[in-house]
Scaffold this active site. Structure first.
Site, short mmCIF file in Angstrom:
data_model
loop_
_atom_site.label_atom_id
_atom_site.label_comp_id
_atom_site.label_asym_id
_atom_site.label_seq_id
_atom_site.Cartn_x
_atom_site.Cartn_y
_atom_site.Cartn_z
N LYS A 238 -31.21 -35.81 49.32
CA LYS A 238 -31.52 -35.01 50.52
C LYS A 238 -32.71 -34.06 50.33
O LYS A 238 -33.38 -33.74 51.30
CB LYS A 238 -30.30 -34.17 50.91
N ASP B 197 -26.61 -31.45 60.21
CA ASP B 197 -25.30 -30.87 59.84
C ASP B 197 -24.99 -29.60 60.63
O ASP B 197 -23.87 -29.42 61.11
CB ASP B 197 -25.27 -30.53 58.34
P1 NAP Z 1 -21.09 -28.42 47.08
O1 NAP Z 1 -22.54 -28.22 47.41
O2 NAP Z 1 -20.71 -28.99 45.77
O3 NAP Z 1 -20.38 -26.98 47.26
C1 NAP Z 1 -19.00 -26.81 46.98
C2 NAP Z 1 -18.61 -25.36 47.18
O4 NAP Z 1 -17.19 -25.27 47.03
C3 NAP Z 1 -19.22 -24.40 46.16
O5 NAP Z 1 -19.46 -23.16 46.79
C4 NAP Z 1 -18.13 -24.27 45.10
O6 NAP Z 1 -18.11 -23.01 44.49
C5 NAP Z 1 -16.88 -24.38 45.96
N1 NAP Z 1 -15.75 -24.94 45.19
C6 NAP Z 1 -15.70 -26.16 44.59
N2 NAP Z 1 -14.50 -26.34 44.00
C7 NAP Z 1 -13.79 -25.20 44.22
C8 NAP Z 1 -12.47 -24.75 43.85
N3 NAP Z 1 -11.66 -25.56 43.14
N4 NAP Z 1 -12.07 -23.54 44.27
C9 NAP Z 1 -12.89 -22.73 45.00
N5 NAP Z 1 -14.15 -23.09 45.35
C10 NAP Z 1 -14.59 -24.31 44.99
O7 NAP Z 1 -20.39 -29.36 48.17
P2 NAP Z 1 -20.80 -29.57 49.71
O8 NAP Z 1 -21.80 -30.65 49.82
O9 NAP Z 1 -21.09 -28.24 50.29
O10 NAP Z 1 -19.42 -30.17 50.31
C11 NAP Z 1 -18.25 -29.40 50.34
C12 NAP Z 1 -17.19 -30.08 51.20
O11 NAP Z 1 -17.66 -30.20 52.54
C13 NAP Z 1 -16.81 -31.50 50.77
O12 NAP Z 1 -15.43 -31.65 50.91
C14 NAP Z 1 -17.55 -32.39 51.76
O13 NAP Z 1 -16.89 -33.61 51.96
C15 NAP Z 1 -17.47 -31.52 53.01
N6 NAP Z 1 -18.54 -31.82 53.98
C16 NAP Z 1 -18.17 -32.19 55.24
C17 NAP Z 1 -19.15 -32.46 56.17
C18 NAP Z 1 -18.75 -32.89 57.55
O14 NAP Z 1 -19.61 -33.41 58.28
N7 NAP Z 1 -17.53 -32.71 57.97
C19 NAP Z 1 -20.51 -32.33 55.85
C20 NAP Z 1 -20.84 -31.93 54.55
C21 NAP Z 1 -19.84 -31.68 53.61
P3 NAP Z 1 -19.00 -22.64 43.19
O15 NAP Z 1 -20.33 -22.18 43.71
O16 NAP Z 1 -18.22 -21.54 42.58
O17 NAP Z 1 -19.09 -23.88 42.35
#
Ligand code: NAP
Length: 259
Positions: free
Chosen positions: A47, A82
């Site tokens: 991306k 998004d």
């Molecule tokens: P990402 O960039 O890896 O960010 C994950 C975030 O969650 C970080 O802030 C991380 O904190 C936190 N985190 C991870 N594991 C955790 C835990 N066990 N306890 C507390 N905090 C935790 O991921 P992303 O791309 O943002 O995606 C996150 C979620 O959104 C996924 O489930 C994805 O499928 C979903 N999503 C959905 C859509 C949609 O269209 N519905 C679009 C995009 C993403 P740290 O900074 O402390 O590591």
């Protein structure tokens, strides 16, 4: 969902997945030009890197530093749908973010899109994250853009309880509760309340443990399926210039995600 949308509108188009290795990204984008492909979605891990390979980048992508949609009409242009997908999911429930107190759990890629559009629409944000510096970095960027303060808290039980006490809406952008770890929720049941709107952007499962708990508490709940379909609908409209058949798209997603 895109093939369902093409069928619904009788368009002679097809949506296909391509696996692209990082070292081949430039060739893939050249291929889009050579093959005259009408549109692309781009996902992890391309991306950010794809931005330098395009002719133009829309503000929606520039502000987030990431592209998820490309159009090819008169040159390749990158967008990010998004944030608008998230906002449209709120609008569908007649939820207007302006002046609302909103807690965002997480500070990763998805949180960036969510927090940016909420700030843009005048919400008061608290970002709660496991690693506080990531929340502070995101808040610092948005405060610089919008000249409004954002509260940041480390993801601890006490902080979460305090933030939720005041909140109108909470958005989970962490993967806590995502398949296969579906028994987990980022928020303890007892801190959920009736007057809270709970948006979990996880779409697999369609109704996470968090949303099940919130529903039992009488809260309004919104599934990540809505954001997924919303960003897809926005991409569809960029590619085709036609209004996306959202119901057909949602039905295809729900069918694919239903075990
Ligand atoms: P990402 O960039 O890896 O960010 C994950 C975030 O969650 C970080 O802030 C991380 O904190 C936190 N985190 C991870 N594991 C955790 C835990 N066990 N306890 C507390 N905090 C935790 O991921 P992303 O791309 O943002 O995606 C996150 C979620 O959104 C996924 O489930 C994805 O499928 C979903 N999503 C959905 C859509 C949609 O269209 N519905 C679009 C995009 C993403 P740290 O900074 O402390 O590591």
């Amino acid at each position: 969902m895109h093939n369902a949308a093409f069928m619904e509108l009788g368009l002679d188009c097809v949506y296909l997945p391509f696996k692209v290795h990082s070292q081949d990204l430039g060739k893939a984008i050249q291929g889009m030009r050579g093959l005259n492909i009408r549109g692309l979605n781009v996902t992890i891990p391309h991306k950010v890197a794809v931005m330098t390979l395009l002719d133009d980048v829309d503000d929606s992508a520039r502000n987030l530093g990431a592209v998820n949609t490309i159009t090819s009409d008169g040159g390749l242009k990158g967008y990010n749908t998004d944030a608008i997908g998230f906002l449209n999911s709120l609008a569908a429930r007649k939820i207007e973010p302006a002046d609302k107190k909103i807690v965002v759990l997480g500070a990763g890629g998805a949180a960036r899109a969510v927090a940016l559009i909420l700030m843009d629409r005048g919400a008061h944000l608290t970002i709660v994250n496991r690693h506080l510096p990531a929340a502070q970095a995101l808040a610092g960027r948005l405060t610089g853009m919008y000249r409004r303060d954002i509260q940041t808290l480390e993801f601890t039980a006490d902080n979460l309880k305090e933030a939720l006490g005041e909140a109108d809406l909470v958005v989970n952008t962490t993967p806590v509760g995502m398949f296969p770890a579906i028994d987990y929720s980022p928020i303890p049941y007892r801190w959920l309340k009736k007057k809270l709107v709970v948006f979990d952007i996880i779409y697999n499962p369609i109704k996470t443990r968090l949303l099940q708990d919130a529903e039992r508490r009488g809260a309004v709940v919104i599934s990540g399926v809505e954001m997924l379909v919303g960003q897809g609908a926005a991409a569809f409209e960029l590619w085709t210039g036609k209004k996306a058949p959202v119901e057909a798209m949602r039905a295809a997603v729900v069918e694919a995600l239903t075990p």
